[in-house]
Design a protein around this motif. Sequence first.
Motif, PDB file in Angstrom:
ATOM      1  N   SER A 187     -79.548  79.778  33.377  1.00  0.00           N
ATOM      2  CA  SER A 187     -80.019  80.687  34.427  1.00  0.00           C
ATOM      3  C   SER A 187     -80.058  79.979  35.779  1.00  0.00           C
ATOM      4  N   ALA A 188     -80.449  78.714  35.771  1.00  0.00           N
ATOM      5  CA  ALA A 188     -80.490  77.944  37.021  1.00  0.00           C
ATOM      6  C   ALA A 188     -79.086  77.770  37.597  1.00  0.00           C
ATOM      7  N   LEU A 189     -78.092  77.589  36.743  1.00  0.00           N
ATOM      8  CA  LEU A 189     -76.714  77.458  37.219  1.00  0.00           C
ATOM      9  C   LEU A 189     -76.202  78.781  37.769  1.00  0.00           C
ATOM     10  N   ILE A 190     -76.518  79.885  37.089  1.00  0.00           N
ATOM     11  CA  ILE A 190     -76.115  81.205  37.583  1.00  0.00           C
ATOM     12  C   ILE A 190     -76.747  81.469  38.947  1.00  0.00           C
ATOM     13  N   ARG A 191     -77.996  81.105  39.101  1.00  0.00           N
ATOM     14  CA  ARG A 191     -78.718  81.368  40.348  1.00  0.00           C
ATOM     15  C   ARG A 191     -78.013  80.759  41.551  1.00  0.00           C
ATOM     16  N   GLU A 192     -77.398  79.605  41.379  1.00  0.00           N
ATOM     17  CA  GLU A 192     -76.764  78.893  42.487  1.00  0.00           C
ATOM     18  C   GLU A 192     -75.251  79.057  42.538  1.00  0.00           C
ATOM     19  N   ALA A 193     -74.674  79.792  41.587  1.00  0.00           N
ATOM     20  CA  ALA A 193     -73.224  79.830  41.433  1.00  0.00           C
ATOM     21  C   ALA A 193     -72.533  80.620  42.542  1.00  0.00           C
ATOM     22  N   ARG A 194     -71.341  80.209  42.861  1.00  0.00           N
ATOM     23  CA  ARG A 194     -70.461  80.973  43.755  1.00  0.00           C
ATOM     24  C   ARG A 194     -69.689  82.021  42.971  1.00  0.00           C
ATOM     25  N   VAL A 195     -69.220  81.658  41.750  1.00  0.00           N
ATOM     26  CA  VAL A 195     -68.488  82.584  40.891  1.00  0.00           C
ATOM     27  C   VAL A 195     -69.095  82.542  39.495  1.00  0.00           C
ATOM     28  N   VAL A 196     -69.409  83.716  38.958  1.00  0.00           N
ATOM     29  CA  VAL A 196     -69.948  83.847  37.607  1.00  0.00           C
ATOM     30  C   VAL A 196     -68.971  84.679  36.788  1.00  0.00           C
ATOM     31  N   GLY A 197     -68.571  84.167  35.636  1.00  0.00           N
ATOM     32  CA  GLY A 197     -67.654  84.878  34.751  1.00  0.00           C
ATOM     33  C   GLY A 197     -68.398  85.546  33.615  1.00  0.00           C
ATOM     34  N   ILE A 198     -68.152  86.827  33.403  1.00  0.00           N
ATOM     35  CA  ILE A 198     -68.796  87.588  32.334  1.00  0.00           C
ATOM     36  C   ILE A 198     -67.809  87.740  31.175  1.00  0.00           C
ATOM     37  N   PRO A 199     -68.022  87.072  30.048  1.00  0.00           N
ATOM     38  CA  PRO A 199     -67.133  87.267  28.899  1.00  0.00           C
ATOM     39  C   PRO A 199     -67.212  88.713  28.409  1.00  0.00           C
ATOM     40  N   ASN A 200     -66.091  89.238  27.882  1.00  0.00           N
ATOM     41  CA  ASN A 200     -66.145  90.603  27.381  1.00  0.00           C
ATOM     42  C   ASN A 200     -66.895  90.656  26.056  1.00  0.00           C
ATOM     43  N   ALA A 201     -66.979  91.846  25.459  1.00  0.00           N
ATOM     44  CA  ALA A 201     -67.883  92.050  24.328  1.00  0.00           C
ATOM     45  C   ALA A 201     -67.564  91.155  23.131  1.00  0.00           C
ATOM     46  N   VAL A 202     -66.288  91.125  22.720  1.00  0.00           N
ATOM     47  CA  VAL A 202     -65.916  90.294  21.564  1.00  0.00           C
ATOM     48  C   VAL A 202     -66.199  88.830  21.844  1.00  0.00           C
ATOM     49  N   ALA A 203     -65.831  88.380  23.029  1.00  0.00           N
ATOM     50  CA  ALA A 203     -66.067  86.981  23.386  1.00  0.00           C
ATOM     51  C   ALA A 203     -67.565  86.685  23.488  1.00  0.00           C
ATOM     52  N   SER A 204     -68.335  87.583  24.097  1.00  0.00           N
ATOM     53  CA  SER A 204     -69.781  87.361  24.240  1.00  0.00           C
ATOM     54  C   SER A 204     -70.455  87.195  22.885  1.00  0.00           C
ATOM     55  N   ALA A 205     -70.119  88.085  21.950  1.00  0.00           N
ATOM     56  CA  ALA A 205     -70.709  87.996  20.613  1.00  0.00           C
ATOM     57  C   ALA A 205     -70.282  86.721  19.899  1.00  0.00           C
ATOM     58  N   SER A 206     -68.989  86.403  19.983  1.00  0.00           N
ATOM     59  CA  SER A 206     -68.476  85.208  19.301  1.00  0.00           C
ATOM     60  C   SER A 206     -69.071  83.942  19.889  1.00  0.00           C
TER      61      SER A 206
END
Length: 321
Positions: free
Chosen positions: A102-121
């Motif tokens: 969460s601390a890394l996301i807070r300061e990030a310039r670019v955040v990548g959201i994995p899709n559903a299959v990838a997120s679960a895996s």
Amino acid sequence: MLKRKVFVDGVETPVGLTLWGLLRNRSDLELSCYEPFVHEGRVSRIDIAREADFAILCGNASSSLELLGHLHEGPRIIDTSGAYLSGGDVVCGLPEFFRENSALIREARVVGIPNAVASASISLLHPLFEAGYLAPRLPISIHAVQGYSALEASETRSRAETAARAERAVFRTLQTTSIDRELREIKRWTRPPQAIQLATSIGNFARGTAVHIPLFQSNLTPHHTLEDAYSLLERWYLDSCHVRVTRGATPADGIAVGEVSDTNILELYCLPGSSEESGLLAARLDNLGRGSARAAIQALNIMLDRRADFALDGCLQPECR
């Protein structure tokens, strides 16, 4: 209250429409998007994006990658399209990825959201890789079934087209080229020493994703057991508001993906196998919710220095404690 400007790219896609609907009543945000009939010839999509504080990319990867090429300065990026896989400094958009994420996301310039299959895996495998529980000898096999909205993530369809498709049986296995993004995301965020095999199918339901990963004692290092692996997953997500871990027998009525539709819940299951030497890791989530739009909102909330679960149902509500 100072409103932060959020540009939603690909608002016409299922992911974009879901995200817009969840954000439109937020009093702390000012939303914008590119509307060809309104903006064409007057202002470009790039110009609108540059004026925003945040740009959430919901279109296809090629379109998003083109836009990213013009946004080296300006808005912070939340990418649900997979364009981020082309390179650059990116933070994984799953707050539960590890304790400090969460601390890394807070300061990030670019955040990548994995899709559903990838997120679960990733959610099932990453803790086991990180803790050194998985041996590098045998490949890991992942089996996934998704609703047909997963194929439409970068398309626009009318209600009539969607309804017509819902009435047809559309169960089919995707070709390897169709699951390239999932494999790349899983490998990017778990960095497995062994091969990952992925088989994905499309079912005759609109939305939802189920993932199954057979796990054998031979997959684990000599000093760890299936019981150890299951206990690790429980501990890893113990304090998470939106990731639930269930152990024990498969529910009598099975694991129905529809029960988590329109939620930000990711449910993980640690199930027994056919023998003491085998088990099954399983997950279910909403591919348009936890698998994309709601995960993007989680990241946005953290980047705004809010709790990750703030207003995730599209309205202000008591935050998860």
